[in-house]
Design a protein around this motif. Structure first.
Motif, PDB file in Angstrom:
ATOM      1  N   TRP A   1       0.855  -1.195   0.000  1.00 34.20           N
ATOM      2  CA  TRP A   1       0.000   0.000   0.000  1.00 34.20           C
ATOM      3  C   TRP A   1       0.883   1.234   0.000  1.00 34.20           C
ATOM      4  N   GLU A   2       0.963   1.901  -1.140  1.00 30.74           N
ATOM      5  CA  GLU A   2       1.720   3.138  -1.247  1.00 30.74           C
ATOM      6  C   GLU A   2       0.819   4.322  -0.927  1.00 30.74           C
ATOM      7  N   ARG A   3       1.408   5.342  -0.297  1.00 32.94           N
ATOM      8  CA  ARG A   3       0.611   6.451   0.223  1.00 32.94           C
ATOM      9  C   ARG A   3      -0.162   7.203  -0.854  1.00 32.94           C
ATOM     10  N   ASP A   4       0.319   7.205  -2.076  1.00 33.08           N
ATOM     11  CA  ASP A   4      -0.367   7.932  -3.141  1.00 33.08           C
ATOM     12  C   ASP A   4      -1.349   7.063  -3.920  1.00 33.08           C
ATOM     13  N   ASP A   5      -1.455   5.778  -3.559  1.00 33.10           N
ATOM     14  CA  ASP A   5      -2.334   4.864  -4.279  1.00 33.10           C
ATOM     15  C   ASP A   5      -3.807   5.239  -4.121  1.00 33.10           C
ATOM     16  N   ALA A   6      -4.572   4.986  -5.182  1.00 35.63           N
ATOM     17  CA  ALA A   6      -6.023   4.944  -5.072  1.00 35.63           C
ATOM     18  C   ALA A   6      -6.373   3.493  -4.761  1.00 35.63           C
ATOM     19  N   ILE A   7      -6.943   3.270  -3.588  1.00 34.74           N
ATOM     20  CA  ILE A   7      -7.197   1.909  -3.129  1.00 34.74           C
ATOM     21  C   ILE A   7      -8.699   1.681  -2.946  1.00 34.74           C
ATOM     22  N   LYS A   8      -9.065   0.407  -2.765  1.00 31.70           N
ATOM     23  CA  LYS A   8     -10.432   0.049  -2.417  1.00 31.70           C
ATOM     24  C   LYS A   8     -10.388  -0.800  -1.156  1.00 31.70           C
ATOM     25  N   LEU A   9     -11.458  -0.753  -0.381  1.00 29.42           N
ATOM     26  CA  LEU A   9     -11.578  -1.577   0.815  1.00 29.42           C
ATOM     27  C   LEU A   9     -12.779  -2.497   0.644  1.00 29.42           C
ATOM     28  N   LYS A  10     -12.503  -3.802   0.572  1.00 25.95           N
ATOM     29  CA  LYS A  10     -13.544  -4.813   0.376  1.00 25.95           C
ATOM     30  C   LYS A  10     -13.951  -5.392   1.726  1.00 25.95           C
ATOM     31  N   HIS A  11     -15.232  -5.296   2.040  1.00 26.57           N
ATOM     32  CA  HIS A  11     -15.729  -5.826   3.295  1.00 26.57           C
ATOM     33  C   HIS A  11     -15.732  -7.344   3.233  1.00 26.57           C
ATOM     34  N   VAL A  12     -14.998  -7.972   4.142  1.00 27.21           N
ATOM     35  CA  VAL A  12     -14.760  -9.409   4.047  1.00 27.21           C
ATOM     36  C   VAL A  12     -16.038 -10.215   4.215  1.00 27.21           C
ATOM     37  N   ASP A  13     -16.863  -9.875   5.197  1.00 18.21           N
ATOM     38  CA  ASP A  13     -18.063 -10.671   5.475  1.00 18.21           C
ATOM     39  C   ASP A  13     -19.088 -10.620   4.349  1.00 18.21           C
ATOM     40  N   THR A  14     -19.265  -9.450   3.725  1.00 18.37           N
ATOM     41  CA  THR A  14     -20.360  -9.281   2.758  1.00 18.37           C
ATOM     42  C   THR A  14     -19.892  -9.113   1.319  1.00 18.37           C
ATOM     43  N   LYS A  15     -18.573  -9.073   1.089  1.00 14.84           N
ATOM     44  CA  LYS A  15     -18.007  -8.980  -0.276  1.00 14.84           C
ATOM     45  C   LYS A  15     -18.440  -7.703  -0.992  1.00 14.84           C
TER      46      LYS A  15
END
Length: 220
Positions: free
Chosen positions: A150-164
């Motif tokens: 995870w680089e500080r300038d990245d555009a990232i997504k967060l996937k909720h593990v329980d509900t996908k």
């Protein structure tokens, strides 16, 4: 008198050492375990935010919103390991690692579950847990990014593990008592343009490449 002078000298030396460490840590390019940061939604330019205001519908848990106020201290989140696990402070977070985000003011974790959100009817996102930052598996999020780390300038997504599902902003705006703040939800599709986030203000624990006993911090 000598003891006081010695303590003063040691205190000054400690402050100087921390200052030098902060300068050296300016090269920190990764988000690491133990970092405290703000996340901004790329599409709507609002920061992930929470406060001691509960939803009036749905779960009734602590609400999570998006705010465009840069200076708000209720938008800081601590990066830590998934439920039941421990991560080493300063260790870079890998893409596809499962993490939790603890709201630094209230000690509750970013959370989701199969409950409808109040404005758009999508999946509700809340802050959940006890005063020690302990909740349940609904607090676990998988980091989705394009690099190995995870680089500080990245555009990232967060996937909720329980509900996908994926952390997002609906674009709908609340009225009183949180006027102007946007609804944060989980989207079912990762292709939604509202699911990208990037780090903005924060304090980043430096990777302990050479000395496991020292931690260095940097601010954006």
């Amino acid at each position: 008198m000598m003891d006081y002078a010695m303590r003063l000298l040691l205190s000054s030396f400690t402050i100087l050492s921390l200052y030098i460490s902060c300068i050296q840590a300016k090269g920190t390019q990764h988000v690491t375990c133990g970092s405290v940061l703000k996340l901004m939604n790329v599409n709507y330019n609002v920061r992930l935010h929470s406060h001691e205001v509960k939803y009036g519908t749905g779960s009734g848990q602590q609400s999570v919103t998006g705010t465009n106020i840069k200076e708000d201290g209720d938008s800081y989140w601590l990066i830590k390991a998934e439920s039941g696990k421990h991560c080493i402070r300063g260790k870079p977070i890998k893409c596809e690692d499962v993490i939790r985000l603890e709201h630094t003011t209230t000690k509750k974790n970013l959370h989701s579950h199969l409950v409808s959100s109040p404005l758009s009817g999508k999946q509700e996102v809340s802050a959940y847990g006890d005063h020690r930052g302990e909740g349940d598996t609904g607090d676990n999020w998988m980091l989705i990014c394009d690099n190995d780390l995870w680089e500080r300038d990245d555009a990232i997504k967060l996937k909720h593990v329980d509900t996908k599902t994926y952390l997002a902003v609906s674009g709908k705006t609340y009225g009183a008592p949180i006027n102007g703040q946007m609804e944060v939800i989980c989207e079912y599709s990762s292709n939604s343009p509202h699911t990208q986030w990037t780090t903005v203000e924060g304090m980043f624990v430096h990777p302990n490449d050479f000395n496991a006993q020292h931690h260095r911090h940097t601010e954006l």
